[in-house]
Write an enzyme that holds these catalytic residues in place. Sequence first.
Site, mmCIF file in Angstrom:
data_model
loop_
_atom_site.group_PDB
_atom_site.id
_atom_site.type_symbol
_atom_site.label_atom_id
_atom_site.label_comp_id
_atom_site.label_asym_id
_atom_site.label_seq_id
_atom_site.Cartn_x
_atom_site.Cartn_y
_atom_site.Cartn_z
ATOM 1 N N GLU A 1 -14.292 0.083 -1.455
ATOM 2 C CA GLU A 1 -14.476 0.066 0.006
ATOM 3 C C GLU A 1 -15.661 0.941 0.422
ATOM 4 O O GLU A 1 -15.787 2.097 -0.026
ATOM 5 C CB GLU A 1 -13.195 0.569 0.715
ATOM 6 C CG GLU A 1 -13.364 0.628 2.234
ATOM 7 C CD GLU A 1 -12.078 0.764 3.022
ATOM 8 O OE1 GLU A 1 -10.981 0.789 2.416
ATOM 9 O OE2 GLU A 1 -12.181 0.849 4.266
ATOM 10 N N ASP B 1 0.847 -1.198 0.000
ATOM 11 C CA ASP B 1 0.000 0.000 0.000
ATOM 12 C C ASP B 1 0.882 1.248 0.000
ATOM 13 O O ASP B 1 1.775 1.375 0.838
ATOM 14 C CB ASP B 1 -0.830 -0.013 1.301
ATOM 15 C CG ASP B 1 -2.257 0.394 1.086
ATOM 16 O OD1 ASP B 1 -2.619 0.770 -0.043
ATOM 17 O OD2 ASP B 1 -3.025 0.321 2.069
ATOM 18 N N LYS C 1 -0.701 -0.551 -4.299
ATOM 19 C CA LYS C 1 -2.088 -0.067 -4.270
ATOM 20 C C LYS C 1 -2.063 1.403 -3.905
ATOM 21 O O LYS C 1 -1.277 1.829 -3.055
ATOM 22 C CB LYS C 1 -2.912 -0.841 -3.242
ATOM 23 C CG LYS C 1 -4.333 -0.288 -3.092
ATOM 24 C CD LYS C 1 -5.221 -1.202 -2.284
ATOM 25 C CE LYS C 1 -5.115 -1.012 -0.791
ATOM 26 N NZ LYS C 1 -5.418 0.352 -0.310
#
Length: 290
Positions: A185, A86, A116
Amino acid sequence: MKTTKVTIHTLQTMKQHGERIAMLTAYDATFARLLDEAGADILLVGDSLGMVIQGHETTLPVTLDEMIYHCRAVARGARRAQIVGDMPFGSYQASIDQGLAAAARMIKEGGAHAVKLEGGAQHAELVRRLVAMGIPVMGHIGLTPQSFHQMGGFKVQGREPGGRQRLLDDALALADAGAYAIVLEGIPSEIAREITAAVGVPTIGIGAGAGCDGQVLVCYDLLGMDDTFKPKFVRRYEQLSVRIRTAVQSYVDDVRSGAFPSAQESFALDPAGAAAAPDAKVYSTVAGKP
Ligand code: KIV
């Protein structure tokens, strides 16, 4: 047990065949090994480590060096799963060059297979450049925790007028720029289902319903490590907070009462009659062998 390494092509094929993708966060080598052995397809070294490992209120304080440190640990533990690092807050938002340099470090120093980043169309150019550089990119839209202050907290996204279209446009922009997968999300299931049908790349949901190509959870949530935290979208498969406390209480009691260690858990000066040889190793990987 599947052993072939998971690549971006594996994930694409899984979407085409309607096979669901199981992704989990991991932050260290021991967990990475266990989750990998249990069949997780993707291990995300999430910046959620700022909350579950470091104890911060948000993911914002996590640094690039910290992410690289944890990526390296996870990379040592996993065998089959794809490892996604991430990009932490502040490591890619300032400029394209900043994002390219940070992502290269995640791959080169951290051993991640992909990165990501949070955000949609505004990062399409960065995604394009990363992909051109040979770095696979996973997008992340909807509830993007790095925008905590902008969102006014961790809130479901996409319910506002124009929200559905904005999310759809963001997903299409990321896929068009070359993102190989997109995390959805904290958005309504109907929107997640629509995005999943509209984009050619796998969607991985967290709080986005069952219509995604895969699911991701923070491994500490799934394992019930914090009994004060249970968001609606989490299913706890264990109550490790209770089990860990119980185990540690037993240890503390045994230490206080003198029940631990026993003779079997101690070394004798003269091991005659015992299994131990004079040069016995103190640490052994085989239970019961001294
Ligand atoms: O940081 C993280 O763990 C994440 C997942 C929850 C998607 O971004």
